[in-house]
Scaffold this motif. Structure first.
Motif, PDB file in Angstrom:
ATOM      1  N   PRO A 227     -16.044  -8.206 -18.402  1.00 16.59           N
ATOM      2  CA  PRO A 227     -14.776  -7.700 -18.958  1.00 16.59           C
ATOM      3  C   PRO A 227     -14.054  -6.713 -18.040  1.00 16.59           C
ATOM      4  CG  PRO A 227     -16.471  -7.750 -20.650  1.00 16.59           C
ATOM      5  CD  PRO A 227     -17.161  -8.055 -19.354  1.00 16.59           C
ATOM      6  N   ALA A 228     -14.790  -5.755 -17.471  1.00 18.38           N
ATOM      7  CA  ALA A 228     -14.129  -4.757 -16.626  1.00 18.38           C
ATOM      8  C   ALA A 228     -13.470  -5.407 -15.421  1.00 18.38           C
ATOM      9  CB  ALA A 228     -15.149  -3.712 -16.173  1.00 18.38           C
ATOM     10  N   PHE A 229     -14.155  -6.369 -14.808  1.00 21.30           N
ATOM     11  CA  PHE A 229     -13.603  -7.050 -13.639  1.00 21.30           C
ATOM     12  C   PHE A 229     -12.357  -7.831 -14.022  1.00 21.30           C
ATOM     13  CE2 PHE A 229     -13.883 -10.770 -10.608  1.00 21.30           C
ATOM     14  CZ  PHE A 229     -13.389 -10.072  -9.517  1.00 21.30           C
ATOM     15  N   ARG A 230     -12.393  -8.467 -15.176  1.00 23.54           N
ATOM     16  CA  ARG A 230     -11.236  -9.243 -15.634  1.00 23.54           C
ATOM     17  C   ARG A 230     -10.022  -8.342 -15.848  1.00 23.54           C
ATOM     18  NH1 ARG A 230     -13.745 -11.524 -19.407  1.00 23.54           N
ATOM     19  NH2 ARG A 230     -13.060 -10.281 -21.204  1.00 23.54           N
ATOM     20  N   TYR A 231     -10.225  -7.190 -16.485  1.00 23.07           N
ATOM     21  CA  TYR A 231      -9.111  -6.269 -16.715  1.00 23.07           C
ATOM     22  C   TYR A 231      -8.563  -5.727 -15.390  1.00 23.07           C
ATOM     23  CZ  TYR A 231     -10.084  -6.126 -21.749  1.00 23.07           C
ATOM     24  OH  TYR A 231     -10.258  -6.445 -23.069  1.00 23.07           O
ATOM     25  N   VAL A 232      -9.458  -5.397 -14.455  1.00 24.25           N
ATOM     26  CA  VAL A 232      -9.018  -4.880 -13.158  1.00 24.25           C
ATOM     27  C   VAL A 232      -8.216  -5.939 -12.413  1.00 24.25           C
ATOM     28  CG1 VAL A 232      -9.820  -4.149 -10.878  1.00 24.25           C
ATOM     29  CG2 VAL A 232     -10.813  -3.124 -12.923  1.00 24.25           C
ATOM     30  N   CYS A 233      -8.680  -7.194 -12.442  1.00 26.83           N
ATOM     31  CA  CYS A 233      -7.957  -8.274 -11.761  1.00 26.83           C
ATOM     32  C   CYS A 233      -6.557  -8.457 -12.335  1.00 26.83           C
ATOM     33  CB  CYS A 233      -8.739  -9.580 -11.874  1.00 26.83           C
ATOM     34  SG  CYS A 233     -10.187  -9.697 -10.813  1.00 26.83           S
ATOM     35  N   LEU A 234      -6.451  -8.494 -13.659  1.00 25.64           N
ATOM     36  CA  LEU A 234      -5.142  -8.668 -14.290  1.00 25.64           C
ATOM     37  C   LEU A 234      -4.230  -7.467 -14.003  1.00 25.64           C
ATOM     38  CD1 LEU A 234      -6.268 -10.127 -17.735  1.00 25.64           C
ATOM     39  CD2 LEU A 234      -4.953 -11.332 -15.983  1.00 25.64           C
ATOM     40  N   GLY A 235      -4.799  -6.253 -14.080  1.00 22.92           N
ATOM     41  CA  GLY A 235      -4.008  -5.065 -13.792  1.00 22.92           C
ATOM     42  C   GLY A 235      -3.496  -5.040 -12.369  1.00 22.92           C
ATOM     43  N   CYS A 236      -4.360  -5.404 -11.421  1.00 21.74           N
ATOM     44  CA  CYS A 236      -3.935  -5.429 -10.016  1.00 21.74           C
ATOM     45  C   CYS A 236      -2.915  -6.529  -9.757  1.00 21.74           C
ATOM     46  CB  CYS A 236      -5.155  -5.630  -9.114  1.00 21.74           C
ATOM     47  SG  CYS A 236      -6.217  -4.179  -8.967  1.00 21.74           S
ATOM     48  N   GLY A 237      -3.083  -7.681 -10.417  1.00 21.07           N
ATOM     49  CA  GLY A 237      -2.118  -8.756 -10.237  1.00 21.07           C
ATOM     50  C   GLY A 237      -0.717  -8.341 -10.653  1.00 21.07           C
ATOM     51  N   LEU A 238      -0.605  -7.661 -11.799  1.00 19.95           N
ATOM     52  CA  LEU A 238       0.708  -7.229 -12.274  1.00 19.95           C
ATOM     53  C   LEU A 238       1.248  -6.064 -11.449  1.00 19.95           C
ATOM     54  CD1 LEU A 238       0.100  -7.595 -16.097  1.00 19.95           C
ATOM     55  CD2 LEU A 238       1.505  -9.043 -14.635  1.00 19.95           C
ATOM     56  N   ALA A 239       0.362  -5.148 -11.032  1.00 19.03           N
ATOM     57  CA  ALA A 239       0.809  -4.084 -10.125  1.00 19.03           C
ATOM     58  C   ALA A 239       1.284  -4.676  -8.807  1.00 19.03           C
ATOM     59  CB  ALA A 239      -0.324  -3.090  -9.884  1.00 19.03           C
ATOM     60  N   GLY A 240       0.649  -5.772  -8.383  1.00 20.29           N
ATOM     61  CA  GLY A 240       1.064  -6.443  -7.155  1.00 20.29           C
ATOM     62  C   GLY A 240       2.438  -7.070  -7.274  1.00 20.29           C
ATOM     63  N   VAL A 241       2.771  -7.610  -8.458  1.00 17.50           N
ATOM     64  CA  VAL A 241       4.123  -8.145  -8.673  1.00 17.50           C
ATOM     65  C   VAL A 241       5.158  -7.063  -8.385  1.00 17.50           C
ATOM     66  CG1 VAL A 241       5.745  -8.982 -10.424  1.00 17.50           C
ATOM     67  CG2 VAL A 241       3.423  -9.907 -10.329  1.00 17.50           C
ATOM     68  N   ALA A 242       4.917  -5.870  -8.947  1.00 18.13           N
ATOM     69  CA  ALA A 242       5.841  -4.757  -8.731  1.00 18.13           C
ATOM     70  C   ALA A 242       5.819  -4.291  -7.286  1.00 18.13           C
ATOM     71  CB  ALA A 242       5.491  -3.606  -9.668  1.00 18.13           C
ATOM     72  N   GLY A 243       4.613  -4.119  -6.726  1.00 16.18           N
ATOM     73  CA  GLY A 243       4.487  -3.570  -5.381  1.00 16.18           C
ATOM     74  C   GLY A 243       5.065  -4.463  -4.304  1.00 16.18           C
ATOM     75  N   TYR A 244       4.737  -5.765  -4.346  1.00 15.44           N
ATOM     76  CA  TYR A 244       5.261  -6.684  -3.333  1.00 15.44           C
ATOM     77  C   TYR A 244       6.756  -6.924  -3.535  1.00 15.44           C
ATOM     78  CZ  TYR A 244       0.833  -8.054  -1.163  1.00 15.44           C
ATOM     79  OH  TYR A 244      -0.334  -8.066  -0.448  1.00 15.44           O
ATOM     80  N   GLY A 245       7.186  -7.053  -4.796  1.00 16.01           N
ATOM     81  CA  GLY A 245       8.615  -7.244  -5.039  1.00 16.01           C
ATOM     82  C   GLY A 245       9.433  -6.072  -4.543  1.00 16.01           C
ATOM     83  N   TYR A 246       8.894  -4.870  -4.705  1.00 13.95           N
ATOM     84  CA  TYR A 246       9.539  -3.640  -4.209  1.00 13.95           C
ATOM     85  C   TYR A 246       9.495  -3.583  -2.681  1.00 13.95           C
ATOM     86  CZ  TYR A 246       9.667   1.483  -3.330  1.00 13.95           C
ATOM     87  OH  TYR A 246       9.923   2.742  -2.857  1.00 13.95           O
ATOM     88  N   GLY A 247       8.300  -3.753  -2.118  1.00  7.77           N
ATOM     89  CA  GLY A 247       8.121  -3.551  -0.681  1.00  7.77           C
ATOM     90  C   GLY A 247       8.894  -4.522   0.181  1.00  7.77           C
ATOM     91  N   ILE A 248       8.963  -5.786  -0.244  1.00 11.72           N
ATOM     92  CA  ILE A 248       9.661  -6.792   0.553  1.00 11.72           C
ATOM     93  C   ILE A 248      11.168  -6.567   0.555  1.00 11.72           C
ATOM     94  CG2 ILE A 248      10.311  -9.245   0.557  1.00 11.72           C
ATOM     95  CD1 ILE A 248       7.644  -8.803   1.878  1.00 11.72           C
ATOM     96  N   TRP A 249      11.719  -6.086  -0.570  1.00  6.37           N
ATOM     97  CA  TRP A 249      13.170  -6.032  -0.712  1.00  6.37           C
ATOM     98  C   TRP A 249      13.791  -4.665  -0.461  1.00  6.37           C
ATOM     99  CZ3 TRP A 249      16.400 -10.002  -0.804  1.00  6.37           C
ATOM    100  CH2 TRP A 249      15.903 -11.260  -1.140  1.00  6.37           C
ATOM    101  N   VAL A 250      12.997  -3.595  -0.370  1.00  5.79           N
ATOM    102  CA  VAL A 250      13.593  -2.266  -0.200  1.00  5.79           C
ATOM    103  C   VAL A 250      14.418  -2.131   1.088  1.00  5.79           C
ATOM    104  CG1 VAL A 250      13.022   0.147   0.298  1.00  5.79           C
ATOM    105  CG2 VAL A 250      12.162  -0.920  -1.768  1.00  5.79           C
ATOM    106  N   PRO A 251      13.963  -2.629   2.267  1.00  5.28           N
ATOM    107  CA  PRO A 251      14.845  -2.515   3.438  1.00  5.28           C
ATOM    108  C   PRO A 251      16.223  -3.148   3.204  1.00  5.28           C
ATOM    109  CG  PRO A 251      12.628  -3.111   4.124  1.00  5.28           C
ATOM    110  CD  PRO A 251      12.651  -3.212   2.636  1.00  5.28           C
ATOM    111  N   THR A 252      16.237  -4.314   2.536  1.00  3.29           N
ATOM    112  CA  THR A 252      17.516  -4.957   2.224  1.00  3.29           C
ATOM    113  C   THR A 252      18.305  -4.105   1.234  1.00  3.29           C
ATOM    114  OG1 THR A 252      16.483  -7.115   2.557  1.00  3.29           O
ATOM    115  CG2 THR A 252      18.569  -7.086   1.362  1.00  3.29           C
ATOM    116  N   PHE A 253      17.616  -3.496   0.266  1.00  2.00           N
ATOM    117  CA  PHE A 253      18.275  -2.583  -0.686  1.00  2.00           C
ATOM    118  C   PHE A 253      18.938  -1.415   0.044  1.00  2.00           C
ATOM    119  CE2 PHE A 253      17.381   1.564  -2.763  1.00  2.00           C
ATOM    120  CZ  PHE A 253      18.363   1.533  -3.743  1.00  2.00           C
ATOM    121  N   LEU A 254      18.250  -0.849   1.034  1.00  2.00           N
ATOM    122  CA  LEU A 254      18.828   0.277   1.777  1.00  2.00           C
ATOM    123  C   LEU A 254      20.051  -0.148   2.579  1.00  2.00           C
ATOM    124  CD1 LEU A 254      15.550   2.036   3.003  1.00  2.00           C
ATOM    125  CD2 LEU A 254      17.164   2.878   1.277  1.00  2.00           C
TER     126      LEU A 254
END
Length: 443
Positions: A227-254
């Motif tokens: 269970p703990a591994f499953r929750y960590v995987c799902l949490g990291c996957g969703l944090a990754g959506v935010a992190g990669y979506g932010y990181g890839i596009w911020v230079p273009t945003f600036l």
């Protein structure tokens, strides 16, 4: 048969960690430098933001995630991890250079997929090696130092990638950053030794010395049943959506929202986010090792706290007015960059601490597979869908809001981290129970 000599941490241990971290630096450069090249590539090929999101995200993320799991299993079944990382480093470096030689958009897409295939075999074996290089009480710091690589890579990719593209064209950027990986692959092969698996794990290593004999799907199901591994995987996957979506596009945003030149946008974002994140990752690893001596729950609570602190920082950065700037010589620095640095500092806590938590939850013969599954969630959801989601929302919002559409697309993407907070919280008690069960088995 003579018993293996007791393990120790020597200068060669630190050299191995350094070279693995440098390989990861260039892995992340080759993966993310395209972020600062979105505008010139888009102009040359006439692509939409959605198409660029597909190129920077899903085309990379799906192959990286899918290939990483069988390669993680191959690693856990006895493959030489040093050799695998070295070969894959050479492969993704060649594919990065190929990105600079393409003539059409579909060829660039194929070259990016080649980068993904190479990098799929680098992360999980490297995490497994680092886990066997250091004892448990130093493992969070060791993995955090290894994972400073992406933040150093971000600085180099954004600062120098934008300048090279502005001076010599976007193709020269890929060629420049691809070449050093070939040298690093050779140094890794020649100077690093394969560490003994489970060397620092004591009696638990003997119980875990035989790799799982079931099918790949069976092993994936077995690990995700924790269970703990499953929750960590799902949490990291969703944090990754935010992190990669932010990181890839911020230079273009600036460029779009703050009117910065491409090279300056890359330099400021690389320095603010990269330096902030590097400091945050080292601090998180050091402090988490101290806290977990008091109670193991801090291995999950600390990344949870980092996500909670980073979210308002990221939103403040995106919504801060563009008019406020400091003039440093010829350089104009938006006031909002302070919040970008804060976001980088706190948002860097969850990746290394989550990989360290995964290492603690696994037996020595499961670590590469555990890291590969965590990678699958992080890259399939994060690297795969994060940039694509931001790009698609940008096209949608830009139709009515103009250049500000990307700003609100990135805010919406960051809000995905609210689900990460819930999932990390749900992981705390199961994580304590898992470590207790492993300790009972070992005794």
């Amino acid at each position: 048969m003579n018993a293996a000599p007791p393990p120790s941490v020597t200068w060669r241990t630190h050299l191995s960690l350094l070279l693995l971290a440098l390989v990861y630096v260039f892995s992340y450069i080759d993966r993310t430098v395209i972020a600062v090249l979105i505008e010139p590539i888009k102009r040359e090929f006439g692509a939409s933001d959605t198409a660029m999101g597909l190129l920077t995200g899903l085309a990379f993320g799906v192959l990286y995630a899918v290939m990483g799991v069988p390669l993680g299993r191959y690693t856990d079944r006895g493959a030489n991890r040093r050799n695998l990382v070295a070969v894959c480093c050479g492969l993704w470096s060649c594919a990065t250079m190929a990105c600079g030689l393409v003539g059409q958009f579909w060829q660039l897409m194929l070259a990016r997929m080649g980068v993904a295939v190479g990098e799929a075999g680098g992360m999980a074996p490297a995490i497994s090696m680092v886990s066997d290089l250091y004892p448990k009480e130093r493992r969070s710091l060791a993995i955090s130092l290894f994972m400073v690589g992406p933040h150093v890579g971000l600085i180099l990719a954004m600062a120098f990638g934008g300048w090279i593209a502005q001076q010599y064209g976007w193709r020269a950027t890929f060629l420049t950053f691809g070449a050093p990986g070939l040298l690093l692959a050779g140094l890794l092969w020649l100077l690093v030794r394969e560490p003994r698996r489970g060397a620092f794990d004591g009696s638990s290593a003997k119980a875990a010395a035989t790799p799982d004999s079931g099918s790949l799907l069976t092993q994936v199901r077995t690990l995700l049943a924790i269970p703990a591994f499953r929750y960590v995987c799902l949490g990291c996957g969703l944090a990754g959506v935010a992190g990669y979506g932010y990181g890839i596009w911020v230079p273009t945003f600036l460029v779009r929202s703050h009117g910065l030149p491409l090279a300056q946008a890359g330099l400021l974002f690389g320095l603010a986010s990269g330096l902030g994140a590097a400091a945050g990752a080292i601090f998180a690893g050091w402090y988490c090792d101290r806290l977990t001596r008091r109670h193991v729950r801090w291995q999950i609570l600390m990344p949870l706290g980092g996500v909670a602190a980073s979210l308002p920082m990221g939103i403040a950065f995106l919504l801060w007015p563009a008019e406020g700037q400091w003039a440093i010589g010829a350089l104009h620095v938006p006031h909002a960059m302070l919040f970008a640095a804060g976001f980088g500092f706190f948002n860097s806590w969850w990746p290394p601490l989550s990989y360290a938590a995964t290492s603690h939850m696994m037996a020595s013969h499961q670590r590469a597979m555990g890291a590969a599954i965590l990678n699958l969630f992080l890259t399939l959801f994060g690297a795969g869908f994060g940039p694509l989601l931001s790009g698609a929302l940008s096209d949608l919002f830009t139709a009515s809001l103009g250049p500000a559409g990307l700003r609100y697309a990135l805010v919406a993407t960051l809000l995905v981290m609210l689900a990460t907070l819930f999932l990390f919280w749900r992981a705390v008690r199961p994580y304590e129970a898992r470590l207790g069960a492993l300790a009972t088995t070992a005794s």
